[in-house]
Write a protein that holds these residues in place. Structure first.
Motif, short mmCIF file in Angstrom:
data_model
loop_
_atom_site.label_atom_id
_atom_site.label_comp_id
_atom_site.label_asym_id
_atom_site.label_seq_id
_atom_site.Cartn_x
_atom_site.Cartn_y
_atom_site.Cartn_z
N PHE A 236 -16.74 124.32 69.37
CA PHE A 236 -16.84 124.33 67.96
C PHE A 236 -16.94 126.02 67.56
CE2 PHE A 236 -19.30 124.09 63.71
CZ PHE A 236 -18.15 123.46 63.00
N LEU A 237 -17.78 126.45 68.03
CA LEU A 237 -18.24 127.95 67.73
C LEU A 237 -16.84 128.79 67.71
CD1 LEU A 237 -21.80 128.66 69.44
CD2 LEU A 237 -21.28 127.86 67.02
N ASP A 238 -16.08 128.44 68.98
CA ASP A 238 -14.97 129.10 69.29
C ASP A 238 -13.76 129.12 68.03
OD1 ASP A 238 -13.07 130.64 70.74
OD2 ASP A 238 -12.04 128.87 71.41
N PHE A 239 -14.01 128.13 67.41
CA PHE A 239 -13.36 127.79 65.98
C PHE A 239 -13.69 128.31 65.02
CE2 PHE A 239 -11.89 124.33 62.83
CZ PHE A 239 -10.77 124.94 62.32
N ILE A 240 -15.10 128.17 64.76
CA ILE A 240 -15.74 128.82 63.24
C ILE A 240 -15.90 130.35 63.59
CG2 ILE A 240 -16.43 126.56 62.82
CD1 ILE A 240 -19.39 127.49 63.41
N GLU A 241 -16.04 130.92 64.59
CA GLU A 241 -16.25 132.19 64.87
C GLU A 241 -14.96 132.94 64.87
OE1 GLU A 241 -18.69 132.74 68.18
OE2 GLU A 241 -20.33 131.81 67.14
N ASP B 111 -9.03 135.45 63.06
CA ASP B 111 -8.27 135.72 64.10
C ASP B 111 -8.09 134.58 65.11
OD1 ASP B 111 -6.54 136.75 66.16
OD2 ASP B 111 -7.61 138.42 66.39
N LYS B 112 -7.19 133.75 64.64
CA LYS B 112 -7.07 132.37 65.40
C LYS B 112 -6.67 132.67 66.92
CE LYS B 112 -2.67 130.73 63.35
NZ LYS B 112 -2.36 129.79 62.39
N GLY B 113 -5.86 134.08 67.01
CA GLY B 113 -5.22 133.98 68.25
C GLY B 113 -6.57 134.27 69.48
N LYS B 114 -7.58 134.38 68.98
CA LYS B 114 -8.89 134.62 70.13
C LYS B 114 -9.32 133.22 70.42
CE LYS B 114 -11.10 139.01 68.12
NZ LYS B 114 -12.12 139.16 67.40
N ARG B 115 -8.92 132.24 69.58
CA ARG B 115 -9.31 130.88 70.19
C ARG B 115 -8.77 130.19 71.56
NH1 ARG B 115 -7.91 127.85 64.65
NH2 ARG B 115 -7.99 126.25 66.24
N LEU B 116 -9.36 129.57 72.59
CA LEU B 116 -8.73 128.95 73.38
C LEU B 116 -7.73 127.87 72.94
CD1 LEU B 116 -11.49 127.98 76.27
CD2 LEU B 116 -10.01 130.21 76.06
N ALA B 117 -7.98 127.25 72.04
CA ALA B 117 -7.11 126.19 71.56
C ALA B 117 -6.94 126.45 70.11
CB ALA B 117 -7.65 124.81 71.86
N ASP B 118 -5.76 126.88 69.76
CA ASP B 118 -5.44 127.16 68.28
C ASP B 118 -4.88 126.12 67.68
OD1 ASP B 118 -3.12 127.52 69.21
OD2 ASP B 118 -2.93 129.51 68.94
#
Lengths: 310, 310
Positions: A277-282, A286-293
């Motif tokens: 969840f933090l990966d999403f909201i943080e 820059d959604k390219g930084k997410r593990l699962a975009d």
């Protein structure tokens, strides 16, 4: 950040964090055990009879969508139309019509979307992914994936395919998503068998399902899912994956990662994975930084809808 | 008992026993390494240029058929027509035409036939079978089978599908046979993907293949086969099977057998299995006593011919 929660049938709890303001919840009547307990930890939260009303009144920054699986798409469309970010239980849609409607609403919205592809955020699978990207096993040739769950206590809507979807969608999506992620490829052909049994007294529920996949880059894969794990087993799931490359084999079993290469077998040290969840909201900027975009959310949902042919 | 050997491309050596008189051999030119060594252990054996001549001259009680895989059926028909028992490498035929011709020759003959379904005679799979029959895991619901081999040195005919057949037939037949044996059922639907690559410099060879099977009794199965095992691995094969029942799960890995039931995991003691060739020749008067009888030889061959759709 202010969030609302729509339903609590799956992994809603991954969004419950100390610094998040919970503005409202809307119940489906088929919440998982533990829903009230978890929500109560966040103090007295307004409960709304309908999610449309809740969104209109609360106007949160983000909604957690975790209703009956067949309602995910309607709920997500409702949020996207209001420009509200969506953190949605997988699969995000259980048929092609829902999928297309959701995709169109997403394209027309400025809001972002993430699916609860929790497997990517488990240290064993996350480290597996990193090792594959580091080319530890060369080019992937073959993948065998297994999800085996305890059936345990399940809500009544599992009996109804129009609310539940099917077992391959609900359980197998994790394996399918890992296969797409690891190979960075797409599925060009697939075949699927559901068990087709009324299982555990739930009409319309498949206790197991199997599939084979052929990927654009030539990789072959098997996926097997079941609810037949021993009720008394140590862990809820017996999740495995075997990734065969032309320079070695990586395997996950019991949340551990093993490498077979050059005649040696070794257990690899696991890296800490981000919080889903933090990966999403943080990374909303820059959604390219997410593990699962956003794209992963759609691709995995589209894949299981196509494979199971609904 | 007097035997002749036609070819030495596979498991012919399982028929070489001290009390068996070796009356003649006929070579294919693509014998496995070790063929001459093993044959020489039995003294000076007449070598014939053609198997027809050899059979006419030697009139053995039994022939060991182990030529190029695409020649098995022709060789077996030749023996059956002379009333000579056949111990044949699997698959016994690589297409439907060969299969039918062989089946007709068998029906018209008084001779018996056995396929080299060696997996049934390995203590791990033999004990697995016994435990399934003792209903240790109740009713079987799902089976996942894996065959993974080192490619190593292979004769040139592996490059030619009309001589080799395909990898699923040659390797996967063991898994398919175990599935048929364990379930005592038949395949009602199947899907299959070969890797379709020219592998290891062998044109027309699949380095891997995957399949899903649906059985008459509702059991689902996955089969995955590959030649991608590490060249330096401890053992030639990494053969596994997971048999999921409604009362527990049995698994074979590393030639060991494990039972998962009632929250406990235990390794089971293995029983000694019969010798595959002795099981055949000692039970010629009562084929019902054999672990793998004439019917099993035909059913497993028919299954892989059908699955791979040749």
């Amino acid at each position: 950040m202010r969030i609302c929660i729509m339903g609590g049938c799956g992994h809603f709890h991954t969004a419950l964090k100390p610094d998040i303001e919970l503005a409202g919840v809307c119940l489906t009547g088929e919440e998982t055990p533990g829903f009230s307990f978890l929500i109560n930890r966040f103090g007295k939260v307004p409960v709304f009879p309908s999610y449309e009303e809740m969104l209109k009144e609360c106007m949160p920054d983000l909604v957690v969508i975790d209703g009956l699986f067949g309602h995910h798409a309607d709920m997500a469309v409702c949020a996207l139309e209001r420009g509200i970010h969506v953190y949605c239980e997988k699969p995000m849609a259980i048929n092609e019509e829902q999928y297309k409607r959701l995709k169109n609403a997403y394209k027309a919205s400025n809001a972002q979307i993430a699916a609860m592809l929790t497997s990517r955020y488990e240290p064993c699978f996350y480290t597996l992914y990193k090792r594959v990207r580091e080319r530890t096993i060369g080019n992937i040739k073959l993948i065998n994936a297994q999800k085996s769950y305890i059936f345990g206590e399940r809500p009544q809507f599992y009996a109804h395919p129009e609310q539940y979807g099917n077992t391959f969608m609900w359980v197998g999506i994790h394996s399918v998503d890992l296969i797409l992620w690891l190979t960075n490829s797409s599925i060009v052909d697939s075949h699927y068998f559901p068990s087709g049994k009324n299982s555990f007294g739930f009409e319309g529920l498949d206790e197991s399902a199997v599939a084979i996949l052929k990927l654009q880059n030539g990789v072959l894969a098997t996926v097997t899912v079941d609810f037949l794990r021993d009720e008394d087993a140590d862990t809820h799931g017996d999740d495995r994956i075997r990734v065969v490359g032309d320079k070695g084999i990586l395997e996950v079993k019991d949340e551990r990662l093993y490498l077979f290469k050059d005649g040696e077998e070794q257990e690899l040290e696991l890296s800490d994975a981000p919080d889903i969840f933090l990966d999403f909201i943080e990374n909303l900027d820059d959604k390219g930084k997410r593990l699962a975009d956003d794209e992963a959310a759609f691709l995995s949902t589209e894949a299981v809808v196509n494979i199971t042919g609904v």
